[in-house]
Design an enzyme around this catalytic site. Structure first.
Site, PDB file in Angstrom:
ATOM      1  N   GLN A   1      70.805  61.002  27.502  1.00  0.00           N
ATOM      2  CA  GLN A   1      70.224  59.749  27.997  1.00  0.00           C
ATOM      3  C   GLN A   1      71.139  58.577  27.655  1.00  0.00           C
ATOM      4  OE1 GLN A   1      67.018  59.713  29.544  1.00  0.00           O
ATOM      5  NE2 GLN A   1      67.589  57.645  30.095  1.00  0.00           N
ATOM      6  N   PHE A   2      72.216  58.421  28.421  1.00  0.00           N
ATOM      7  CA  PHE A   2      73.159  57.336  28.131  1.00  0.00           C
ATOM      8  C   PHE A   2      72.517  55.962  28.266  1.00  0.00           C
ATOM      9  CE2 PHE A   2      73.566  57.455  32.706  1.00  0.00           C
ATOM     10  CZ  PHE A   2      73.849  56.147  33.066  1.00  0.00           C
ATOM     11  N   THR A   3      71.423  55.857  29.003  1.00  0.00           N
ATOM     12  CA  THR A   3      70.795  54.551  29.207  1.00  0.00           C
ATOM     13  C   THR A   3      70.170  53.991  27.927  1.00  0.00           C
ATOM     14  OG1 THR A   3      68.718  55.517  30.000  1.00  0.00           O
ATOM     15  CG2 THR A   3      70.387  54.968  31.664  1.00  0.00           C
TER      16      THR A   3
END
Length: 151
Positions: free
Chosen positions: A78-80
């Site tokens: 989950q890079f966000t």
């Protein structure tokens, strides 16, 4: 490294309409990797999450770990989690790790949990995923390895 850990009664991830990973009781973990994260950050999170005691004991107190309740982990990249929302309305993701480092440390995290004896289901790094879950409690715990470096 950042991790959002949700205690769930069930969770699944679907990719292109096909269930890719699914668990019952356990943790759904959203994992974000920063550009300066290392294997030490992975080890820290694996240790903390694998021993996290947020499942009810016989007295109803949050006192049992994932292994003690026979739970599993659904780990989703989950890079966000590294979104910078300070300016404007469109988040910037420049604080997230480059994909090669992100993929490497995401896999190391999965392997670390498995080495700790936990069953792990996953999403697919970089894929467009649909995640569904039933947050039990609700219980949601945030981990940020940057905080441990600060003291």
């Amino acid at each position: 490294m950042k991790a959002v850990v949700q205690r769930v009664s069930e969770a699944k991830v679907t990719i292109d309409g096909i269930v890719h990973g699914q668990i019952g009781t356990g943790f759904m973990v959203l994992l974000g990797v920063g550009p300066h994260d290392t294997g030490a950050d992975v080890d820290y999170l694996v240790n903390k999450i694998s021993k996290l005691r947020v499942f009810a004991d016989d007295a109803g107190k949050m006192n049992r770990s994932l292994a003690q309740v026979g739970g599993a982990v659904l780990a989703i990249s989950q890079f966000t989690l590294y979104a910078d929302t300070r300016k404007g309305n469109r988040p910037s993701f420049t604080d997230a790790a480059a994909p090669a480092l992100g993929a490497h440390l995401y896999q190391a995290f999965i392997t670390g949990l498995q080495d700790a004896g936990l069953p792990v289901e996953t999403g697919r790094f970089g894929a467009d995923m649909q995640v569904s879950l039933t947050n039990d409690g609700p219980v949601t715990i945030l981990f940020d390895t940057e905080a441990q470096h600060a003291g």
